[in-house]
Design a protein around this motif. Structure first.
Motif, PDB file in Angstrom:
ATOM      1  N   MET A   1       0.825  -1.185   0.000  1.00  0.00           N
ATOM      2  CA  MET A   1       0.000   0.000   0.000  1.00  0.00           C
ATOM      3  C   MET A   1       0.868   1.247   0.000  1.00  0.00           C
ATOM      4  O   MET A   1       0.521   2.202  -0.639  1.00  0.00           O
ATOM      5  CB  MET A   1      -0.982  -0.026   1.145  1.00  0.00           C
ATOM      6  N   GLY A   2       1.918   1.276   0.744  1.00  0.00           N
ATOM      7  CA  GLY A   2       2.950   2.271   0.611  1.00  0.00           C
ATOM      8  C   GLY A   2       2.520   3.722   0.627  1.00  0.00           C
ATOM      9  O   GLY A   2       1.606   4.127   1.327  1.00  0.00           O
ATOM     10  N   THR A  85      -8.190   4.057  -8.822  1.00  0.00           N
ATOM     11  CA  THR A  85      -7.804   2.864  -9.579  1.00  0.00           C
ATOM     12  C   THR A  85      -6.650   2.141  -8.888  1.00  0.00           C
ATOM     13  O   THR A  85      -6.670   0.914  -8.744  1.00  0.00           O
ATOM     14  CB  THR A  85      -7.405   3.258 -11.018  1.00  0.00           C
ATOM     15  N   GLY A  86      -5.666   2.890  -8.436  1.00  0.00           N
ATOM     16  CA  GLY A  86      -4.527   2.290  -7.743  1.00  0.00           C
ATOM     17  C   GLY A  86      -4.929   1.635  -6.437  1.00  0.00           C
ATOM     18  O   GLY A  86      -4.483   0.529  -6.116  1.00  0.00           O
ATOM     19  N   GLN A  87      -5.780   2.298  -5.670  1.00  0.00           N
ATOM     20  CA  GLN A  87      -6.219   1.738  -4.389  1.00  0.00           C
ATOM     21  C   GLN A  87      -7.075   0.486  -4.586  1.00  0.00           C
ATOM     22  O   GLN A  87      -6.944  -0.475  -3.841  1.00  0.00           O
ATOM     23  CB  GLN A  87      -6.984   2.784  -3.583  1.00  0.00           C
ATOM     24  N   LEU A  88      -7.930   0.499  -5.604  1.00  0.00           N
ATOM     25  CA  LEU A  88      -8.750  -0.680  -5.866  1.00  0.00           C
ATOM     26  C   LEU A  88      -7.892  -1.864  -6.303  1.00  0.00           C
ATOM     27  O   LEU A  88      -8.159  -3.006  -5.919  1.00  0.00           O
ATOM     28  CB  LEU A  88      -9.828  -0.370  -6.908  1.00  0.00           C
ATOM     29  N   ALA A  89      -6.845  -1.596  -7.083  1.00  0.00           N
ATOM     30  CA  ALA A  89      -5.933  -2.667  -7.492  1.00  0.00           C
ATOM     31  C   ALA A  89      -5.221  -3.253  -6.269  1.00  0.00           C
ATOM     32  O   ALA A  89      -5.076  -4.476  -6.151  1.00  0.00           O
ATOM     33  CB  ALA A  89      -4.925  -2.144  -8.509  1.00  0.00           C
ATOM     34  N   THR A  90      -4.812  -2.389  -5.359  1.00  0.00           N
ATOM     35  CA  THR A  90      -4.165  -2.854  -4.130  1.00  0.00           C
ATOM     36  C   THR A  90      -5.133  -3.688  -3.299  1.00  0.00           C
ATOM     37  O   THR A  90      -4.782  -4.772  -2.815  1.00  0.00           O
ATOM     38  CB  THR A  90      -3.648  -1.662  -3.307  1.00  0.00           C
ATOM     39  N   ARG A  92      -7.670  -5.338  -4.346  1.00  0.00           N
ATOM     40  CA  ARG A  92      -7.919  -6.583  -5.070  1.00  0.00           C
ATOM     41  C   ARG A  92      -6.803  -7.592  -4.775  1.00  0.00           C
ATOM     42  O   ARG A  92      -7.056  -8.758  -4.514  1.00  0.00           O
ATOM     43  CB  ARG A  92      -8.032  -6.310  -6.571  1.00  0.00           C
ATOM     44  N   ARG A  93      -5.540  -7.132  -4.804  1.00  0.00           N
ATOM     45  CA  ARG A  93      -4.413  -8.023  -4.499  1.00  0.00           C
ATOM     46  C   ARG A  93      -4.502  -8.532  -3.061  1.00  0.00           C
ATOM     47  O   ARG A  93      -4.255  -9.710  -2.796  1.00  0.00           O
ATOM     48  CB  ARG A  93      -3.084  -7.303  -4.718  1.00  0.00           C
ATOM     49  N   ILE A  94      -4.853  -7.655  -2.134  1.00  0.00           N
ATOM     50  CA  ILE A  94      -4.989  -8.055  -0.732  1.00  0.00           C
ATOM     51  C   ILE A  94      -6.096  -9.086  -0.585  1.00  0.00           C
ATOM     52  O   ILE A  94      -5.939 -10.103   0.100  1.00  0.00           O
ATOM     53  CB  ILE A  94      -5.245  -6.822   0.154  1.00  0.00           C
ATOM     54  N   GLU A  95      -7.222  -8.827  -1.227  1.00  0.00           N
ATOM     55  CA  GLU A  95      -8.355  -9.759  -1.154  1.00  0.00           C
ATOM     56  C   GLU A  95      -7.969 -11.115  -1.727  1.00  0.00           C
ATOM     57  O   GLU A  95      -8.274 -12.159  -1.142  1.00  0.00           O
ATOM     58  CB  GLU A  95      -9.556  -9.170  -1.903  1.00  0.00           C
ATOM     59  N   ARG A 100      -6.599 -16.702  -0.833  1.00  0.00           N
ATOM     60  CA  ARG A 100      -5.684 -17.826  -1.046  1.00  0.00           C
ATOM     61  C   ARG A 100      -5.229 -18.411   0.283  1.00  0.00           C
ATOM     62  O   ARG A 100      -5.245 -19.614   0.487  1.00  0.00           O
ATOM     63  CB  ARG A 100      -4.461 -17.375  -1.862  1.00  0.00           C
ATOM     64  N   ARG A 101      -4.863 -17.539   1.211  1.00  0.00           N
ATOM     65  CA  ARG A 101      -4.334 -18.006   2.493  1.00  0.00           C
ATOM     66  C   ARG A 101      -5.386 -18.657   3.370  1.00  0.00           C
ATOM     67  O   ARG A 101      -5.070 -19.523   4.186  1.00  0.00           O
ATOM     68  CB  ARG A 101      -3.681 -16.851   3.248  1.00  0.00           C
ATOM     69  N   THR A 102      -6.610 -18.233   3.255  1.00  0.00           N
ATOM     70  CA  THR A 102      -7.678 -18.790   4.092  1.00  0.00           C
ATOM     71  C   THR A 102      -8.480 -19.878   3.393  1.00  0.00           C
ATOM     72  O   THR A 102      -9.298 -20.525   4.027  1.00  0.00           O
ATOM     73  CB  THR A 102      -8.647 -17.682   4.557  1.00  0.00           C
ATOM     74  N   GLY A 103      -8.277 -20.020   2.103  1.00  0.00           N
ATOM     75  CA  GLY A 103      -9.046 -21.002   1.346  1.00  0.00           C
ATOM     76  C   GLY A 103     -10.463 -20.563   1.060  1.00  0.00           C
ATOM     77  O   GLY A 103     -11.313 -21.381   0.720  1.00  0.00           O
ATOM     78  N   VAL A 104     -10.712 -19.277   1.210  1.00  0.00           N
ATOM     79  CA  VAL A 104     -12.059 -18.735   0.960  1.00  0.00           C
ATOM     80  C   VAL A 104     -12.168 -18.356  -0.509  1.00  0.00           C
ATOM     81  O   VAL A 104     -11.329 -17.637  -1.041  1.00  0.00           O
ATOM     82  CB  VAL A 104     -12.318 -17.490   1.836  1.00  0.00           C
TER      83      VAL A 104
END
Length: 109
Positions: A1-2, A85-90, A92-95, A100-104
């Protein structure tokens, strides 16, 4: 996010909600409050909204629109669209990583 998230500051959630609302078209404050509640379920107090509008305008991410009405509409600027646009892309990557990590998997029971 930086750096870009730091620019949004402590009002990140409200700022994103406002930018998303205005991405659809210009709106005055009361209509933004209604729209944000409709699409996010978040109920904003007028003081919270107007504080965010002031900070977003100072950053050049939104601007007021001339109007003969008492209510003052705002619109998102091209810089604001880029920020959104940049925040939504970030997000999206977090989601995706969280899923992936939770298997959801969204949309699957």
């Amino acid at each position: 996010m930086g750096r870009r998230t730091q620019e949004l500051g402590r009002f990140t959630d409200v700022a994103l909600l406002v930018l998303i609302s205005l991405a659809e078209g210009q709106k005055h404050g009361y209509r933004m409050i209604q729209d944000i509640e409709e699409f996010s379920g978040t109920s904003l107090e007028p003081g919270t909204l107007y504080g965010a509008l002031m900070r977003l305008e100072e950053r050049g991410w939104i601007e007021p629109v001339a109007s003969a009405e008492r209510r003052k509409p705002y619109r998102i600027t091209s810089e604001g669209k880029d920020m959104l646009t940049g925040q939504l892309a970030t997000l999206r990557r977090i989601e995706q990583e969280g899923a992936r990590r939770t298997g959801v998997a969204w949309g699957l029971g």
